[in-house]
Design a protein around this motif. Structure first.
Motif, short mmCIF file in Angstrom:
data_model
loop_
_atom_site.label_atom_id
_atom_site.label_comp_id
_atom_site.label_asym_id
_atom_site.label_seq_id
_atom_site.Cartn_x
_atom_site.Cartn_y
_atom_site.Cartn_z
N LEU A 434 0.82 -1.21 0.00
CA LEU A 434 0.00 0.00 0.00
C LEU A 434 0.86 1.26 0.00
O LEU A 434 0.64 2.17 -0.81
CB LEU A 434 -0.94 -0.01 1.21
CG LEU A 434 -2.01 -1.11 1.20
CD1 LEU A 434 -2.76 -1.13 2.53
CD2 LEU A 434 -2.99 -0.93 0.06
N ARG A 477 -7.18 3.30 -0.85
CA ARG A 477 -6.97 1.88 -1.17
C ARG A 477 -7.01 1.02 0.09
O ARG A 477 -7.54 -0.09 0.07
CB ARG A 477 -5.64 1.69 -1.90
CG ARG A 477 -5.43 0.27 -2.41
CD ARG A 477 -4.13 0.11 -3.17
NE ARG A 477 -3.90 -1.29 -3.51
CZ ARG A 477 -2.77 -1.77 -4.02
NH1 ARG A 477 -1.76 -0.95 -4.27
NH2 ARG A 477 -2.64 -3.06 -4.28
N ALA A 478 -6.47 1.54 1.20
CA ALA A 478 -6.52 0.80 2.46
C ALA A 478 -7.97 0.61 2.91
O ALA A 478 -8.36 -0.47 3.38
CB ALA A 478 -5.72 1.53 3.53
#
Length: 958
Positions: A434, A477-478
């Motif tokens: 990430l 995205r996390a």
């Protein structure tokens, strides 16, 4: 076996041993023409390697005559081919269905029934048979019955014991049943075979890079591991299921498995380390390892669980007698005794005969100290000298041999420890993927974590990543990964993943994110999440709200495009005078989806668009004027093909604008345009009327229209937003060029919460044929390049392009959510497709520069396949029928926009084909209502005119 060897085989049974590593080229071909009986698979090997293994002796027709096991060199060389290689027995054999039935029929015949549980349960003495030297060998046509039955070929000797008699009887039955069956051989060129021995050196060799090109191509140093400094891993080492923190150097030829180590430390070549936890690191930092096997083991002594350590040499033989050729730590036992002060009597009691004393039964390894915990230092001191406390402490400990330890190993605890380490290193991998923006799919890891019960650890790690990053793209995205965890926890129940995400319980967390307080927002999300874990329906709803939170962060990332909006002052038109903006539609010729946030700023995008007139006119427009009354009059008309729909609103208070961010609210786009052009400040303490009077001396009236149907796929809403903003800017005494409007529309669509990319406004606001590009970084900036085409090519294109309205309204409600979910999961097929979209766009631009219609058609065809890959289900059955009917007459075709319905555009092979295409489709069943429209490339772009107080008049174009 399934995909490389068995492919194309007739019906039958494949048997494969598991004591070897077999590498087969992808293009391996086996001839099955005229095949009968059984076929053995072989790979070539050297004569020296064959001396310790079995080889096949065949005739010129490829039938097996004999199997030679550990034969003399002279006999082995008889089997060598022109290249000096011999066919190795590699543990794979195929029995045709007839042969398999013949073999199966023998299992009820005594004494062969003693090979099965049926015979054993009937009281028979068990018999152990070899697949190759008993069953397969009897089919070899060069073996005599006497040699086979008496066991000369197997070197079992002769005798009169019951076991030997039973074995001979079994072989006799096999001979009668199977000898007449033909046995052929298929040797796979460039194949590689490695027998798995008990030697540590062979095991290390099999786990590290070998010299053959076949192995080198597929070798990976690291698997299921997180390495802080991967540059310290030398080529030819191997690390599996391990977590290496800090500076851990691993030299070539060494293997680490199931280890958690902290540097600085160095592992020399030729080592195998397994099962070492982080507490072993200090002792290892003081020790240089080379050519040793160091292992940690979970053992259970009665009810007490302990971790013990064993240390051996890479070249040691477990069963060589200590007094003869035996070694320990790669040196003779005498040298080891001299170096450490350990005596022979410390390792073996008088009850162990001298000739039986070997490494396997030497009581070397401490399992219990009187007052101290065990550690890896309890065996590492063997590598040094007898100085210090090592010898005394070792002698005082309770020790076991490897033979004794084997009886105490707790495999359940060992596997649980490996599983826990897997998820510890996986947390490091999550952070790395990430924070380093790697295009690596985390979905398999997420699914595994949920299946194994480690979801809380993964959720905690994702919370941490989202909290610490300063990059809203990483945080988004996390949060998308957290939504995937929650979705997996629902295990397919709880309803669809896509759905509403505005429950009031989540509002405080969303508000923190909207203010830019990502860390506090993530913390609030996690707190609320804990209340939603009870059942699948709650988990899915929580997943939807995490995707809603992710959308907030995407909006913030896209808002970075605002810095590329440049607005200058202009003399405002008189009150009551209209500003008229008319825009072409657009067709996307390649690259669409690569412009969609977050793909556009995480991967980079490129889209080729054409600005078009539909049936000779610009179908999208807006007009705006100042009015004396301090209010906003909004009029919106759309859908001439469907019958015009008109919406009229008057806004007199700020409250009337509050639903600007709800896309389906009446006049939402027009309201958002007033806010994004900063004509109205929603957060101001001043009432709307006061703002309008103070800044503009009155209010505004704005009209927008589109003659295209809803869901056309021609970029209507984004182009309309550009037209409205251009008209409002000019009516308010400001000016913005096309580049500024492109970025302003990005801003507006984020404010409107519809998302969306930049290709539509590029297509409709920039004239002609062009390619838009964005780089994989923030701030998001769109750069547009006009594509130069050969003289007269736009006119040629006009004759070959047609639009067909499919009669199907595009249903894109969940389309965008599904695409973003797959992108954030970094599914390999989606990442590869994003690459292909961009490269196809560049190829399409080349086709335009060349004026090459066939190449352009190929790009269209590829593009449609790429759209279907990105958004499965975007091709309705009626559209498929239409495209199939048109296929022979077009260079290429695609649905415009995201697909699902709307307009189909086609590039015909012959010019001026409207009537012919109409006839083709009219004769095709199952299409429903459709209409065909002409297309012209608009080389002028959008127009902005001051038309006075009469909206129907034409004025000066700016």
């Amino acid at each position: 076996m399934t995909h490389q060897l068995c492919r194309g085989s007739p019906p039958g049974v494949w048997v494969c041993s598991t004591d070897m590593l077999l590498t087969i080229p992808l293009a391996a071909e086996i001839c099955w023409e005229g095949f009968q009986g059984a076929k053995v698979i072989s790979v070539p090997g050297s004569v020296s390697y064959a001396r310790n293994h079995g080889i096949y002796l065949t005739n010129q027709q490829g039938f097996v005559r004999d199997i030679i096991y550990q034969g003399p060199v002279s006999r082995i060389q008889e089997c060598a081919g022109p290249d000096g290689k011999v066919p190795l027995v590699c543990g794979v054999v195929f029995f045709s269905s007839e042969t398999a039935e013949q073999l199966l029929s023998t299992h009820v015949i005594p004494p062969l029934d003693a090979c099965t549980y049926l015979g054993l349960d009937s009281g028979a003495q068990s018999i152990q048979l070899s697949l190759f030297f008993d069953i397969v060998l009897c089919m070899a046509d060069g073996v005599t019955e006497e040699d086979f039955v008496t066991g000369r070929t197997r070197e079992v000797g002769s005798g009169h014991t019951k076991e030997v008699a039973a074995l001979r009887s079994a072989r006799s039955v096999l001979w009668k049943a199977l000898h007449a069956i033909p046995l052929s051989m298929a040797c796979i060129p460039n194949g590689c075979y490695d027998y798995m021995t008990m030697a540590a050196s062979d095991h290390i060799h099999n786990l590290t890079l070998r010299t053959s090109s076949v192995n080198a191509l597929s070798f990976r140093k690291v698997a299921h591991s997180h390495i802080d400094q991967p540059q310290l891993l030398e080529d030819g080492c191997s690390v599996t299921n391990s977590l290496l923190e800090g500076a851990v150097r691993v030299e070539s030829g060494s293997v680490l498995q199931h280890c958690h180590l902290q540097g600085p430390l160095q592992i020399g070549s030729g080592c195998l380390l397994t099962g070492l936890d982080v507490s072993s690191s200090p002792a290892l930092q003081r020790c240089r390892l080379r050519d040793v096997v160091l292992q940690g083991h979970a053992i259970r002594l009665r009810d007490v669980l302990r971790q013990v350590f064993t240390l051996t040499g890479r070249h040691d033989d477990w069963q060589s007698p200590a007094g003869e050729a035996g070694t320990y730590l790669n040196v003779p036992w005498a040298e080891f005794f001299h170096r450490t002060g350990i005596r022979e009597g410390d390792l073996w009691g008088s009850e162990v005969p001298r000739r039986s004393r070997c490494l396997l039964n030497a009581r070397l390894f401490p399992v219990l100290h009187a007052a101290e915990p065990l550690g890896v230092q309890d065996v590492l001191w063997f590598l040094g000298s007898q100085e210090g406390e090592g010898l005394g402490q070792w002698r005082a400990s309770w020790r076991m041999s490897w033979e004794q330890l084997l009886m105490c190993l707790d495999q359940e605890v060992e596997l649980a420890s490996r599983r826990a380490l897997f998820f510890r290193q996986a947390q490091g991998k999550l952070r790395g993927v990430l924070l380093e923006h790697r295009d690596c799919s985390l979905l398999p890891l997420i699914r595994t974590a949920v299946n194994e019960g480690y979801q809380e650890a993964v959720l905690s790690t994702l919370d941490q990543v989202a909290s610490v990053t300063a990059d809203p793209g990483v945080a988004a995205r996390a949060l998308a990964c957290i939504a995937d965890v929650l979705g997996c926890m629902a295990k397919g129940d709880g309803g669809l993943r896509s759905g509403p995400a505005a429950n009031r319980e989540w509002a405080p967390a969303f508000q923190q994110l909207e203010r830019g307080n990502i860390a506090e927002g993530v913390k609030a999300l996690a707190k609320e999440r804990r209340k939603w874990l009870g059942r699948p329906a709650l988990l899915v709803r929580a997943a939807r709200h995490y995707e809603g939170a992710e959308q907030i962060l995407i909006r913030q990332a896209v808002m970075s495009a605002c810095r590329f909006i440049s607005v200058g002052p202009e003399e405002p038109p008189p009150v009551g005078h209209w500003v008229l903006v008319e825009c072409p539609a657009r067709i996307d010729v390649s690259g669409g989806w690569s412009d969609t946030p977050p793909i556009t700023y995480e991967h980079g995008g490129a889209v080729v668009d054409i600005a078009i007139l539909v049936d000779g006119r610009r179908p999208i427009g807006a007009r705006a004027r100042r009015i004396a009354e301090p209010e906003l009059r909004l009029v919106s008309a759309s859908g001439a093909l469907e019958g015009e729909v008109v919406l009229e609103l008057v806004c007199q208070d700020l409250e009337d604008l509050q639903d600007y961010c709800q896309p389906h609210a009446p006049g939402a786009l027009l309201k958002a345009a007033f806010i994004c052009t900063q004509i109205v400040t929603l957060a101001s303490q001043k009432p709307l009327q006061a703002q309008l009077l103070e800044c503009f001396g009155g209010g505004f009236e704005v009209h927008s229209w589109s003659s295209l149907p809803h869901g056309s796929g021609l970029g209507t809403s984004s182009i309309l937003a550009g037209a409205v903003m251009a008209a409002l800017y000019r009516a308010a005494g400001k000016s913005a060029n096309a580049e500024s409007l492109i970025h302003a529309v990005l801003h507006l669509e984020q404010v409107l919460t519809t998302g969306g990319g930049w290709q539509d406004q590029v297509g409709g606001l920039v004239p002609g044929i062009k390619i838009g590009r964005s780089k994989a970084l923030l701030p998001l900036k769109v750069e547009v390049e006009q594509i130069p085409v050969p003289e007269g090519f736009p006119q040629t294109l006009n004759q070959h392009l047609l639009l067909i309205y499919t009669g199907k309204t595009r249903l894109a409600r969940n389309l965008l959510q599904d695409v973003l979910r797959n992108w954030y999961a970094r599914l390999p097929v989606i990442v590869q497709n994003a690459d292909a979209l961009v490269s196809n766009a560049e190829q399409c631009a080349r086709a335009f520069r060349q004026g090459n219609l066939p190449l352009l058609g190929e790009c269209l065809t590829h593009y449609w396949h790429q759209k279907k890959c990105m958004a499965p289900g975007c091709e309705p059955l009626a559209v498929r029928r239409m495209m199939d009917a048109l296929q022979p007459y077009v260079y290429g075709q695609s649905l415009a926009g995201a697909g699902g319905g709307g307009f189909l555009y086609i590039l015909t092979k012959e010019p001026s084909q409207k009537d012919f295409i109409q006839q083709i489709l009219a004769n095709t069943e199952g299409l429903g209502n459709f209409s065909i429209h002409t297309v012209e490339v608009d080389t002028a772009g959008f127009s902005l005119q001051l038309v006075g107080s009469d909206p129907k008049a034409r004025g000066d174009t700016e």
